[in-house]
Design a protein around this motif. Sequence first.
Motif, PDB file in Angstrom:
ATOM      1  N   UNK A  47      65.630  21.325  42.777  1.00 29.59           N
ATOM      2  CA  UNK A  47      65.160  22.298  43.776  1.00 29.59           C
ATOM      3  C   UNK A  47      65.974  22.278  45.069  1.00 29.59           C
ATOM      4  N   UNK A  48      66.920  21.364  45.181  1.00 29.29           N
ATOM      5  CA  UNK A  48      67.754  21.307  46.385  1.00 29.29           C
ATOM      6  C   UNK A  48      67.036  20.735  47.590  1.00 29.29           C
ATOM      7  N   UNK A  49      66.147  19.766  47.377  1.00 35.88           N
ATOM      8  CA  UNK A  49      65.349  19.208  48.473  1.00 35.88           C
ATOM      9  C   UNK A  49      66.089  18.200  49.344  1.00 35.88           C
ATOM     10  N   UNK A  50      67.329  17.869  48.987  1.00 37.07           N
ATOM     11  CA  UNK A  50      68.084  16.867  49.740  1.00 37.07           C
ATOM     12  C   UNK A  50      69.301  17.506  50.384  1.00 37.07           C
ATOM     13  N   UNK A  51      69.726  16.947  51.523  1.00 36.05           N
ATOM     14  CA  UNK A  51      70.882  17.467  52.254  1.00 36.05           C
ATOM     15  C   UNK A  51      72.154  17.259  51.441  1.00 36.05           C
ATOM     16  N   UNK A  52      72.483  16.015  51.162  1.00 31.74           N
ATOM     17  CA  UNK A  52      73.640  15.649  50.340  1.00 31.74           C
ATOM     18  C   UNK A  52      73.282  14.364  49.603  1.00 31.74           C
ATOM     19  N   UNK A  53      72.681  14.476  48.417  1.00 29.99           N
ATOM     20  CA  UNK A  53      72.291  13.259  47.700  1.00 29.99           C
ATOM     21  C   UNK A  53      73.518  12.420  47.347  1.00 29.99           C
ATOM     22  N   UNK A  54      73.414  11.130  47.606  1.00 31.62           N
ATOM     23  CA  UNK A  54      74.523  10.211  47.371  1.00 31.62           C
ATOM     24  C   UNK A  54      74.275   9.368  46.129  1.00 31.62           C
ATOM     25  N   UNK A  55      73.070   8.829  46.019  1.00 32.71           N
ATOM     26  CA  UNK A  55      72.735   7.995  44.867  1.00 32.71           C
ATOM     27  C   UNK A  55      71.231   7.933  44.698  1.00 32.71           C
ATOM     28  N   UNK A  56      70.828   7.524  43.493  1.00 27.71           N
ATOM     29  CA  UNK A  56      69.414   7.309  43.204  1.00 27.71           C
ATOM     30  C   UNK A  56      69.264   5.856  42.755  1.00 27.71           C
ATOM     31  N   UNK A  57      68.341   5.166  43.397  1.00 26.09           N
ATOM     32  CA  UNK A  57      68.088   3.770  43.080  1.00 26.09           C
ATOM     33  C   UNK A  57      66.664   3.668  42.541  1.00 26.09           C
ATOM     34  N   UNK A  58      66.515   2.923  41.452  1.00 24.55           N
ATOM     35  CA  UNK A  58      65.186   2.673  40.881  1.00 24.55           C
ATOM     36  C   UNK A  58      64.885   1.184  41.014  1.00 24.55           C
ATOM     37  N   UNK A  59      63.620   0.867  41.246  1.00 28.53           N
ATOM     38  CA  UNK A  59      63.229  -0.537  41.271  1.00 28.53           C
ATOM     39  C   UNK A  59      61.803  -0.691  40.775  1.00 28.53           C
ATOM     40  N   UNK A  60      61.540  -1.878  40.254  1.00 29.73           N
ATOM     41  CA  UNK A  60      60.214  -2.221  39.767  1.00 29.73           C
ATOM     42  C   UNK A  60      59.936  -3.647  40.210  1.00 29.73           C
ATOM     43  N   UNK A  61      59.065  -3.779  41.188  1.00 28.61           N
ATOM     44  CA  UNK A  61      58.764  -5.090  41.754  1.00 28.61           C
ATOM     45  C   UNK A  61      58.094  -5.992  40.722  1.00 28.61           C
ATOM     46  N   UNK A  62      57.207  -5.438  39.919  1.00 24.34           N
ATOM     47  CA  UNK A  62      56.487  -6.228  38.919  1.00 24.34           C
ATOM     48  C   UNK A  62      57.402  -6.823  37.868  1.00 24.34           C
ATOM     49  N   UNK A  63      58.468  -6.118  37.557  1.00 24.47           N
ATOM     50  CA  UNK A  63      59.411  -6.606  36.537  1.00 24.47           C
ATOM     51  C   UNK A  63      60.649  -7.240  37.165  1.00 24.47           C
ATOM     52  N   UNK A  87      72.477  23.685  43.691  1.00 20.73           N
ATOM     53  CA  UNK A  87      73.083  23.765  45.024  1.00 20.73           C
ATOM     54  C   UNK A  87      74.416  23.010  45.013  1.00 20.73           C
ATOM     55  N   UNK A  88      75.279  23.335  45.956  1.00 24.50           N
ATOM     56  CA  UNK A  88      76.574  22.646  46.068  1.00 24.50           C
ATOM     57  C   UNK A  88      76.413  21.127  46.190  1.00 24.50           C
ATOM     58  N   UNK A  89      75.494  20.630  47.029  1.00 26.83           N
ATOM     59  CA  UNK A  89      75.360  19.177  47.133  1.00 26.83           C
ATOM     60  C   UNK A  89      74.947  18.515  45.815  1.00 26.83           C
ATOM     61  N   UNK A  90      74.107  19.173  45.037  1.00 24.77           N
ATOM     62  CA  UNK A  90      73.682  18.595  43.757  1.00 24.77           C
ATOM     63  C   UNK A  90      74.834  18.663  42.751  1.00 24.77           C
ATOM     64  N   UNK A  91      75.597  19.733  42.774  1.00 25.03           N
ATOM     65  CA  UNK A  91      76.775  19.795  41.900  1.00 25.03           C
ATOM     66  C   UNK A  91      77.755  18.683  42.259  1.00 25.03           C
ATOM     67  N   UNK A  92      77.955  18.431  43.531  1.00 23.75           N
ATOM     68  CA  UNK A  92      78.835  17.340  43.959  1.00 23.75           C
ATOM     69  C   UNK A  92      78.296  15.989  43.486  1.00 23.75           C
ATOM     70  N   UNK A  93      76.992  15.805  43.593  1.00 23.88           N
ATOM     71  CA  UNK A  93      76.346  14.578  43.107  1.00 23.88           C
ATOM     72  C   UNK A  93      76.621  14.393  41.618  1.00 23.88           C
ATOM     73  N   UNK A  94      76.438  15.441  40.844  1.00 21.68           N
ATOM     74  CA  UNK A  94      76.678  15.373  39.399  1.00 21.68           C
ATOM     75  C   UNK A  94      78.145  15.080  39.111  1.00 21.68           C
ATOM     76  N   UNK A  95      79.030  15.803  39.750  1.00 20.44           N
ATOM     77  CA  UNK A  95      80.466  15.606  39.524  1.00 20.44           C
ATOM     78  C   UNK A  95      80.874  14.164  39.815  1.00 20.44           C
ATOM     79  N   UNK A  96      80.406  13.636  40.923  1.00 18.64           N
ATOM     80  CA  UNK A  96      80.782  12.281  41.319  1.00 18.64           C
ATOM     81  C   UNK A  96      80.273  11.244  40.317  1.00 18.64           C
TER      82      UNK A  96
END
Length: 108
Positions: A47-63, A87-96
Amino acid sequence: MPGPSIVPEHDETVYLVLDDHGPHGMAYAEAAPSMADRESVIADLIDGQFTRPVRVVAFNIGRNWSDDVSREIAEEIQKRVEYLDLTDPVRSFIDYHTGSDQLSLRLR
């Protein structure tokens, strides 16, 4: 009576997006616990909710783990949505994160 905990449930995986706000710097986007799951993050990126997404980090404290899941998320977005509809920023995120340049591939 204490307020609700800000710590995720014991076996809950949380996904956070590092967003680049240009001259204001980078920050992990705020998200309510109910909106910090994998599907919500994918939907927000599409949906393009971010300005320029750089990375996505996942974490699970229990595990007791954390991981950079940027490539996995980028590939999932590619499966779900036409590249040019993003959006352009999401395409850049995917490309990278996938090492591809979808736009040049489609124009050839």
